[in-house]
Design a protein around this motif. Structure first.
Motif, PDB file in Angstrom:
ATOM      1  N   LEU B  92     -11.252   4.687  -6.082  1.00 25.84           N
ATOM      2  CA  LEU B  92     -10.369   5.260  -7.095  1.00 25.84           C
ATOM      3  C   LEU B  92      -9.232   4.299  -7.401  1.00 25.84           C
ATOM      4  N   GLU B  94      -6.037   5.191  -7.904  1.00 19.12           N
ATOM      5  CA  GLU B  94      -4.814   5.542  -7.195  1.00 19.12           C
ATOM      6  C   GLU B  94      -5.102   5.636  -5.707  1.00 19.12           C
ATOM      7  N   VAL B  95      -4.212   5.092  -4.908  1.00 16.52           N
ATOM      8  CA  VAL B  95      -4.377   5.223  -3.460  1.00 16.52           C
ATOM      9  C   VAL B  95      -3.006   5.431  -2.827  1.00 16.52           C
ATOM     10  N   GLU B  96      -2.972   6.269  -1.802  1.00 19.03           N
ATOM     11  CA  GLU B  96      -1.728   6.502  -1.091  1.00 19.03           C
ATOM     12  C   GLU B  96      -1.276   5.214  -0.410  1.00 19.03           C
ATOM     13  N   LYS B  97      -0.004   4.917  -0.528  1.00 21.91           N
ATOM     14  CA  LYS B  97       0.515   3.730   0.143  1.00 21.91           C
ATOM     15  C   LYS B  97       1.448   4.107   1.292  1.00 21.91           C
ATOM     16  N   GLY B  98       1.617   5.402   1.493  1.00 18.61           N
ATOM     17  CA  GLY B  98       2.546   5.857   2.525  1.00 18.61           C
ATOM     18  C   GLY B  98       1.947   5.853   3.911  1.00 18.61           C
ATOM     19  N   HIS B  99       1.439   4.717   4.352  1.00 17.82           N
ATOM     20  CA  HIS B  99       0.929   4.633   5.715  1.00 17.82           C
ATOM     21  C   HIS B  99       1.031   3.191   6.171  1.00 17.82           C
ATOM     22  N   GLN B 100       0.746   2.957   7.442  1.00 16.04           N
ATOM     23  CA  GLN B 100       0.924   1.609   7.977  1.00 16.04           C
ATOM     24  C   GLN B 100      -0.398   0.955   8.349  1.00 16.04           C
ATOM     25  N   PHE B 101      -1.507   1.423   7.757  1.00 21.19           N
ATOM     26  CA  PHE B 101      -2.795   0.842   8.117  1.00 21.19           C
ATOM     27  C   PHE B 101      -2.892  -0.589   7.602  1.00 21.19           C
ATOM     28  N   MET B 106      -8.312  -0.327   7.163  1.00 20.49           N
ATOM     29  CA  MET B 106      -8.652   0.318   5.893  1.00 20.49           C
ATOM     30  C   MET B 106     -10.139   0.139   5.593  1.00 20.49           C
ATOM     31  N   PHE B 109     -12.350   2.233   7.691  1.00 18.20           N
ATOM     32  CA  PHE B 109     -12.479   3.646   7.330  1.00 18.20           C
ATOM     33  C   PHE B 109     -13.798   3.913   6.623  1.00 18.20           C
ATOM     34  N   LYS B 145      -0.573  -5.298   6.216  1.00 13.53           N
ATOM     35  CA  LYS B 145      -0.543  -3.871   5.917  1.00 13.53           C
ATOM     36  C   LYS B 145      -0.972  -3.655   4.464  1.00 13.53           C
ATOM     37  N   ALA B 147      -0.144  -1.441   2.417  1.00 10.24           N
ATOM     38  CA  ALA B 147       0.960  -1.085   1.536  1.00 10.24           C
ATOM     39  C   ALA B 147       1.730  -2.305   1.047  1.00 10.24           C
ATOM     40  N   LEU B 158      -9.968  -1.844  -1.385  1.00 11.21           N
ATOM     41  CA  LEU B 158     -10.620  -0.560  -1.639  1.00 11.21           C
ATOM     42  C   LEU B 158     -12.102  -0.741  -1.935  1.00 11.21           C
TER      43      LEU B 158
END
Lengths: 329, 265
Positions: B92, B94-101, B106, B109, B145, B147, B158
């Motif tokens: 997709l 849009e992807v969440e960036k509020g993490h520290q992976f 990533m 996953f 990271k 993010a 992605l």
């Protein structure tokens, strides 16, 4: 782990009568102390209290971690969603409202249990409300705002109740609100222990979906996470833990919010396989430290534990957010 | 007689996609008949808001179809599950960036569909992760990271994650939107190779019309609630691109796969 054990020993040793660490160690290894008073204090007060502290710290911190991930919001915590307030309202209704609601007999008959029940019911009702709303509102931010509104609403209802209540009842409620970790009997502690252990085992099943949830709900869903099932299960777990803990020891602020942040800072990861055990250790540690500070107090006066957790927790959260420019869960 | 190898099949029957607002169904694209039964690279084209992403997201089970059914290997796909995630991977925008992976985590996953409950990576999983990073050329970023990457780098990560998921069907929503021309071309080339070498069905939405006409097998054009599905060769032959996208100013030059200004006298 070692730090935790040392803190635990120190916590047990301090109080209005301080008991040397050596004696505490002797007590914990099962020996009988020569000083009878010390022995009684340890077995009846300090030891159960320290266990309560550990369980409360663990439970609240786990709840905080789950909520922050579920809502993908750094400001989520048990007290933010209004769950603690719901429990508070339940207790307020019981303590202050029982007079004109005709519940006095019930309160007298059941005592402590009725407080626990009313808090669990209050917390669960708020949680159910949030669950229902979350089915309608897909947006996590809206749910958080509703949680805040519910907190405000319950606070207002409690104020209204206090007008109708007697001074004695009001005082009783206020003391509950300060938080008290030293009133729990061994059966209550055992219950808390079993409950938190069972729920933790259940949470372990969700560690993988929790990581995926951090990538966003769409992404998690496309990787096979059963979204509704996972979210609802976790919310129920949070509701039970927070409800029961709040009932027993009163609303303890900031522990659930601050501990997951501290864990992320220390371990520099978002992986729940690391964070979950970390939060358990740090949660226990945080509560022990807070209580030790409360016991040392100011000029020999013991401070309510809730004040200490707020005094410590709030600046920690503010510091963390300022330190990292792009704060990440 | 030579036996045809059996590939995955993706079909839809009377599929209609769109949104449901306060109980009312608002269709965006109707009557979608998809029938793919061999490795295919599909590019979905259309102007902004035509419904490209809606179709893609519906195929990915991220939003319900208004009517009609989606079939994989003759079986109706209803909602997302772990089994379904072994068949379809999704990229997709849009992807969440509020993490520290980090990048490695990533991409890893992608393997979580196959790993056990504690997410333990097997030797094969690790190989697939390395392979996916090599394909997308992000090996050097592995410890960074997610993010902190640029939008373009993140997009590659992605895609790598989806490649690592190693599903027979891969759906990508504007996978090159943040990439510069050079990297977008590289990415399309990678998609082509992925479809050919691994026998996949790859469907993407894009505004890179020139790259789509050069590298895809099929082009679907969505316009005003209708969908036109043709082999890319035929699209070029019939100057279909011009019918949908030309204006008074530009036309599509199929010799060089680029839009150009119409020279005025």
């Amino acid at each position: 782990m070692l730090v935790l054990i040392i803190t635990w020993l120190i916590n047990i040793s301090i109080g209005s009568i301080s008991i040397p660490l050596k004696e505490v160690f002797k007590f914990l290894t099962g020996q009988h102390l020569e000083n009878e008073t010390w022995h009684t204090i340890l077995i009846q007060l300090r030891f159960p209290k320290s266990l309560t502290l550990i369980l409360v710290g663990v439970g609240l911190s786990i709840s905080g971690l789950l909520m922050q991930t579920l809502f993908r919001n750094v400001m989520a915590g048990p007290s933010v969603l209004g769950i603690s307030s719901g429990a508070g309202l339940g207790v307020a209704l019981l303590l202050m409202g029982s007079g004109w609601l005709g519940w006095e007999k019930m309160e007298q008959a059941f005592g402590q249990i009725s407080i626990v029940m009313s808090a669990v019911i209050g917390a669960t009702l708020v949680l159910l409300l949030i669950l229902l709303l979350s089915l309608k509102l897909k947006n996590n931010l809206s749910i958080l705002i509703i949680g805040l509104m519910l907190s405000a609403l319950t606070a207002a209802l409690i104020s209204v109740l206090s007008v109708f209540s007697t001074a004695q009842k009001l005082q009783e409620y206020l003391f509950w609100g300060f938080g008290n970790v030293s009133n729990l009997g061994f059966d209550a502690i055992l219950f808390l222990f079993v409950l938190i252990t069972l729920l933790s085992i259940w949470i372990i099943k969700f560690l993988k979906p929790l990581n995926l949830l951090l990538l966003g709900e769409n992404m998690a869903q496309s990787m096979g996470v059963r979204l509704a099932f996972t979210k609802n299960s976790l919310l129920i777990i949070v509701g039970i833990i927070v409800g029961v803990i709040t009932a027993y020891v009163g609303p303890i602020a900031f522990v659930g919010l601050a501990v997951p942040h501290i864990a992320r800072m220390l371990f520099k990861t978002s992986d729940h396989k690391v964070l979950f055990p970390a939060v358990i250790l740090l949660g226990a540690l945080m509560m022990l430290v807070c209580d030790s500070i409360a016991q040392i107090g100011i000029n020999g006066q013991v401070i309510p534990i809730n004040a200490v957790t707020s005094l410590l927790g709030a600046p920690i959260v503010i510091y963390l957010i300022f330190k990292q420019k792009n704060y990440q869960i | 007689m030579i036996k045809e190898p059996t590939y995955i099949q993706l079909q839809t029957k009377n599929l209609s996609v769109g949104y449901t607002t306060s109980g009312k169904k608002i269709p965006i694209v109707d009557n979608i008949h998809i029938d793919i039964h061999k490795p295919t690279f599909v590019a979905i084209l259309g102007k902004n808001g035509a419904g490209k992403s809606t179709l893609l997201r519906t195929l990915a089970q991220l939003q319900p179809a208004l009517s009609g059914t989606i079939h994989i290997n003759q079986k109706i796909v209803k909602n997302s599950s772990n089994d379904e995630a072994k068949l379809i991977s999704v990229v997709l925008t849009e992807v969440e960036k509020g993490h520290q992976f980090n990048v490695y985590e990533m991409v890893a996953f992608g393997r979580s569909v196959y790993t056990n409950w504690i997410d333990q990576l097997t030797v094969q999983d690790k190989m697939m992760i390395e392979n996916a990073m090599k394909w997308t050329g992000i090996q050097h970023l592995r410890h960074q990271k997610v993010a902190e990457l640029s939008d373009g780098q993140r997009q590659k990560v992605l895609v790598a994650r989806a490649l690592a998921q190693d599903t027979p069907i891969i759906l990508l929503d504007e996978p090159t939107v943040h990439l510069d021309v050079h990297h977008a071309m590289e990415m399309f080339h990678l998609f082509r190779k992925w479809v050919d070498e691994h026998q996949k069905i790859l469907i993407l939405t894009t505004h890179e019309i020139g790259l789509a006409t050069q590298l895809s097998d099929e082009i679907w054009i969505i316009d005003q609630g209708k969908i036109l599905q043709e082999p890319t060769v035929k699209i070029l032959e019939n100057n279909t691109i011009d019918q949908f996208f030309n204006t008074e100013l530009i036309h599509f030059n199929k010799m060089i796969h680029t839009f150009e200004y119409i020279k005025t006298k």
